[in-house]
Design a protein around this motif. Structure first.
Motif, short mmCIF file in Angstrom:
data_model
loop_
_atom_site.label_atom_id
_atom_site.label_comp_id
_atom_site.label_asym_id
_atom_site.label_seq_id
_atom_site.Cartn_x
_atom_site.Cartn_y
_atom_site.Cartn_z
N LYS A 4 0.83 -1.24 -0.02
CA LYS A 4 -0.04 -0.06 0.02
C LYS A 4 0.71 1.28 -0.12
O LYS A 4 0.41 2.03 -0.55
N ILE A 5 2.10 1.32 0.73
CA ILE A 5 2.93 2.34 0.67
C ILE A 5 3.52 2.51 -0.55
O ILE A 5 3.62 3.74 -1.09
N LEU A 6 3.80 1.47 -1.09
CA LEU A 6 4.70 1.41 -2.38
C LEU A 6 3.56 2.02 -3.69
O LEU A 6 3.99 2.97 -4.57
N THR A 7 2.34 1.73 -3.28
CA THR A 7 1.37 2.60 -4.52
C THR A 7 1.55 4.15 -4.36
O THR A 7 0.88 4.51 -5.10
N GLY A 8 1.93 4.65 -3.34
CA GLY A 8 1.86 6.09 -3.39
C GLY A 8 2.99 6.68 -4.28
O GLY A 8 2.79 8.07 -4.35
N GLY A 9 3.73 6.01 -4.87
CA GLY A 9 4.64 6.30 -5.97
C GLY A 9 5.79 7.04 -5.31
O GLY A 9 6.28 7.15 -3.96
N LEU A 130 2.37 19.08 2.53
CA LEU A 130 2.33 19.64 1.29
C LEU A 130 2.94 18.36 0.34
O LEU A 130 2.69 18.41 -1.06
N LEU A 131 3.72 17.69 0.81
CA LEU A 131 4.04 16.29 0.12
C LEU A 131 3.15 15.68 -0.28
O LEU A 131 3.06 14.98 -1.40
N GLY A 132 2.22 15.30 0.76
CA GLY A 132 0.98 14.64 0.43
C GLY A 132 0.28 15.23 -0.72
O GLY A 132 -0.37 14.37 -1.48
N MET A 133 0.00 16.58 -0.54
CA MET A 133 -0.91 17.12 -1.85
C MET A 133 -0.22 17.01 -2.97
O MET A 133 -0.86 16.90 -3.88
N THR A 134 1.13 17.17 -2.96
CA THR A 134 1.95 16.94 -4.15
C THR A 134 1.63 15.66 -4.77
O THR A 134 1.36 15.57 -6.04
N GLY A 135 1.63 14.73 -4.01
CA GLY A 135 1.51 13.12 -4.32
C GLY A 135 -0.07 13.20 -4.83
O GLY A 135 -0.20 12.25 -6.00
N THR A 136 -0.98 13.92 -4.20
CA THR A 136 -2.31 13.88 -4.66
C THR A 136 -2.52 14.16 -6.15
O THR A 136 -2.99 13.94 -6.96
N VAL A 137 -1.65 15.44 -6.52
CA VAL A 137 -1.77 16.19 -7.75
C VAL A 137 -1.00 15.17 -8.69
O VAL A 137 -1.80 15.01 -9.73
N THR A 138 -0.06 14.59 -8.49
CA THR A 138 0.73 13.79 -9.41
C THR A 138 -0.21 12.42 -9.66
O THR A 138 -0.22 11.81 -10.74
N GLY A 139 -0.98 11.98 -8.50
CA GLY A 139 -1.81 10.94 -8.80
C GLY A 139 -3.03 11.03 -9.64
O GLY A 139 -3.37 10.36 -10.57
N MET A 140 -3.52 12.35 -9.46
CA MET A 140 -4.72 12.76 -10.44
C MET A 140 -4.18 12.96 -11.77
O MET A 140 -4.92 12.70 -12.86
N ILE A 141 -2.76 13.51 -11.96
CA ILE A 141 -2.52 13.51 -13.44
C ILE A 141 -2.26 12.09 -13.94
O ILE A 141 -2.60 12.03 -15.21
N GLU A 166 -2.40 6.35 -5.94
CA GLU A 166 -1.23 7.16 -5.48
C GLU A 166 -1.80 8.17 -4.98
O GLU A 166 -1.23 8.80 -3.61
N ALA A 167 -2.89 9.07 -5.37
CA ALA A 167 -3.15 10.27 -4.85
C ALA A 167 -3.97 10.11 -3.44
O ALA A 167 -3.44 11.08 -2.30
N MET A 168 -4.57 8.93 -3.10
CA MET A 168 -5.18 8.78 -1.82
C MET A 168 -4.18 8.54 -0.75
O MET A 168 -4.13 8.88 0.30
N VAL A 169 -3.12 7.47 -1.14
CA VAL A 169 -2.26 7.00 -0.21
C VAL A 169 -1.20 8.23 0.28
O VAL A 169 -0.94 8.52 1.35
N THR A 170 -0.71 9.05 -0.70
CA THR A 170 0.16 10.08 -0.18
C THR A 170 -0.42 11.11 0.64
O THR A 170 0.19 11.58 1.47
N THR A 171 -1.88 11.45 0.50
CA THR A 171 -2.46 12.29 1.21
C THR A 171 -2.52 11.80 2.60
O THR A 171 -2.35 12.49 3.67
N VAL A 177 2.14 11.61 8.76
CA VAL A 177 3.46 12.03 9.31
C VAL A 177 3.44 13.35 10.08
O VAL A 177 4.06 13.80 10.95
N ALA A 178 2.48 14.24 9.72
CA ALA A 178 2.57 15.53 10.06
C ALA A 178 2.09 15.66 11.54
O ALA A 178 2.24 16.15 12.45
N LEU A 179 0.91 14.67 11.74
CA LEU A 179 0.41 14.55 13.06
C LEU A 179 1.48 13.89 14.15
O LEU A 179 1.67 14.33 15.40
N LEU A 180 2.32 13.06 13.48
CA LEU A 180 3.30 12.49 14.45
C LEU A 180 4.28 13.56 14.72
O LEU A 180 5.15 13.04 15.78
#
Length: 214
Positions: A4-9, A130-141, A166-171, A177-180
């Motif tokens: 599941k982690i690897l699907t984040g790209g 922000l990194l998670g949102m970047t992954g969301t954008v690249t996943g949607m692309i 990819e979009a969902m996992v990175t988000t 990570v931010a909460l931790l």
């Protein structure tokens, strides 16, 4: 889980690095604060004042030397300065100004040690989403590219699903990570404020003693 982690790209790489750094800093700061909080600082301040009232400056110095933590260190710096000036029979106003300045300067150094690396948690708490949102954008692309491919001859909808995953996992990972980082930092900041307040109280007690007993 790893799958599941690897699907984040590729965005998962900096997110994993951020999580490891965050955990290391949290462990380091938690260990340091735990040592500081084991010291009964109120009892230490009381013993120091008792020694001073008995005109036993060296006894007060010894109490601080045998204790750990920033509060003991600041008191020790002030008491050593006071002992030096007391031997020269300086006026109470001079001693108050000099000792107060010494303790104020040393408290700034002590607090910089207390707050060491907390800015790393601030950075990670800000950067991870922000990194998670970047992954969301690249996943949607990737999803839209998959839709385009699916509409062509021989296209498959699998690429669309991969992009959405990819979009969902990175988000999700970015938020975790931010909460931790943010939650422990909030706790550490509260403990830091408590230490700073006790340093100010200890400084005031020593300065007030000098004014009222000389």
């Amino acid at each position: 889980m790893l799958e599941k982690i690897l699907t984040g790209g590729p965005i998962m790489v900096p997110l994993v690095i951020c999580s490891l750094i965050s955990l290391a800093v949290v462990y380091d700061r938690w260990t340091a604060f735990r040592v500081n909080r084991k010291t009964d600082t109120r009892a230490l301040r009381s013993k120091v004042l008792t020694h001073l009232r008995n005109n036993d400056i060296q006894g007060a110095v010894t109490e601080c030397e045998s204790s750990n933590g920033p509060i003991a260190s600041v008191l020790l710096a002030g008491l050593r300065s006071y002992s030096h000036l007391h031997g020269k029979e300086e006026s109470s106003e001079t001693m108050r100004l000099v000792v107060g300045q010494v303790m104020e300067d040393y408290s700034a150094q002590a607090m910089s040690v207390v707050n060491k690396r907390l800015d790393v948690l601030t950075t990670i708490g800000t950067a991870a989403p922000l990194l998670g949102m970047t992954g969301t954008v690249t996943g949607m692309i990737a999803s839209f590219a998959g839709l385009a491919d699916a509409g062509s001859v021989g296209g498959s909808g699998g690429a669309v699903a991969d992009g959405i995953a990819e979009a969902m996992v990175t988000t999700a990972v970015g938020l975790i990570v931010a909460l931790l980082a943010v939650i422990p930092q909030s706790v550490f900041n509260r403990w830091s404020d408590e230490i700073e307040l006790e340093i100010e109280e200890g400084t005031s007690e020593v300065v007030e003693f000098i004014l009222t007993h000389h």
